[in-house]
Design an enzyme around this catalytic site. Sequence first.
Site, PDB file in Angstrom:
ATOM      1  N   CYS A 183       8.061   1.522   3.237  1.00 17.95           N
ATOM      2  CA  CYS A 183       8.160   0.627   4.395  1.00 17.95           C
ATOM      3  C   CYS A 183       8.233  -0.835   3.961  1.00 17.95           C
ATOM      4  CB  CYS A 183       6.937   0.787   5.298  1.00 17.95           C
ATOM      5  SG  CYS A 183       6.405   2.460   5.568  1.00 17.95           S
ATOM      6  N   ASP A 184       7.389  -1.226   3.037  1.00 17.30           N
ATOM      7  CA  ASP A 184       7.167  -2.654   2.800  1.00 17.30           C
ATOM      8  C   ASP A 184       7.650  -3.193   1.453  1.00 17.30           C
ATOM      9  OD1 ASP A 184       5.972  -2.714   5.270  1.00 17.30           O
ATOM     10  OD2 ASP A 184       3.962  -2.350   4.491  1.00 17.30           O
ATOM     11  N   CYS A 199       2.247   1.598   2.429  1.00 20.54           N
ATOM     12  CA  CYS A 199       3.521   2.335   2.446  1.00 20.54           C
ATOM     13  C   CYS A 199       4.601   1.546   1.705  1.00 20.54           C
ATOM     14  CB  CYS A 199       3.943   2.594   3.891  1.00 20.54           C
ATOM     15  SG  CYS A 199       5.547   3.410   4.026  1.00 20.54           S
TER      16      CYS A 199
END
Length: 334
Positions: free
Chosen positions: A160-161, A157
């Site tokens: 997200c990261d 993701c």
Amino acid sequence: MMAADAGATVLETNDSDPMKPDKAKTKFDVIIIGAGPSGYTAGIYCSRAGYDTLILSGILPGGQLVNTTEVENYPGFENGIMGPDLMIDMRKQSQRMGTTIIDDEAVDVDFRRSPFKVLTSSEEYEGRAVIIATGANPRKMGLAGEQTFAGKGVSYCATCDGPFFRNQEIVVVGGGDSAIEEATFLTKFGTTVHIIHRRDELRASKVMQERAFNNEKIKIHWDSAVTDIKGDQKMQQVIIKNLKTNEESTINAGGLFVAIGHEPNTKLFKGQIDLDDEGYVVLKNKTHTNIEGVFAAGDVHDRSYRQAITAAGYGCMAAIDVDKYLTESADKKE
Ligand code: NAP
């Protein structure tokens, strides 16, 4: 959040829950299958609306967030929160509202008539309405290093990261819209974003392809595959191989984003719930499936957003639709 791999963390089970469920009870107003952000949110809303609600959480409750470390993009947590902690809080919040949670897996369903039946290996549950919140899992490459460095460089993701890999080289695997979208997003952080694609043309839409071709931070490695992932405490190197020449090369990258598609968890519903050709639940209207009284929420139908916050939002929407459905069903009976 730094997304790790499946099966890493186990949420607390009912043995340590403050409110142990009444396991003899099998009839509910609402059965929610799945215990990620969408399932727990649906549980909070259904129980709060006064419905006798069961969440069948599966064997590893918590969904994909249980396999992440820090979640920085879920609103309400100024300093972020660990994924498993967020899921434990959602679980407890749902229980506090009165939701019964059973950590067992649905193995069969019968949606032919209401009350709908959901079966585990040992029990048969009945619900007047059902919310399918079984989520989806990112497809894996199947390399040993993928598991070893999950959450330590390997991610599924970018939203997200991505911010964890500022000023580092980043690798993205895949040639579809997700891979290109993620690679383009990751150019905000990485020095160079390497796309590794197994063919000599992208599957992504033309407009997305143009975006990648015109971005000077993106380098595409055609006809190539990741063959190994190396590092110590964290991932440090990605080994790639040209599938035509067999030539191997090394990229010193901090992050490796696998974007080769998702697999929705819908095998259980095949033949009863309308699924598209990739297995995602097809929604008829809002959160309604093809069966009146059966609803779906979260990644099990959403291939676009796939965020904890959007899954939670869908869980809320499904619960509100359930409330409307059950109220109208009761009105019809009077
Ligand atoms: P996808 O379209 O199925 O693409 C998967 C990519 O991964 C393909 O390029 C495929 O290669 C490659 N791949 C599959 N298995 C692999 C493996 N084992 N090893 C290496 N490569 C592998 O999946 P997606 O990109 O996640 O998109 C899913 C759907 O969502 C699509 O319909 C897409 O259009 C949509 N979507 C749209 C947007 C947008 O419009 N903004 C954004 C994201 C997703 P091959 O090409 O060789 O098969």
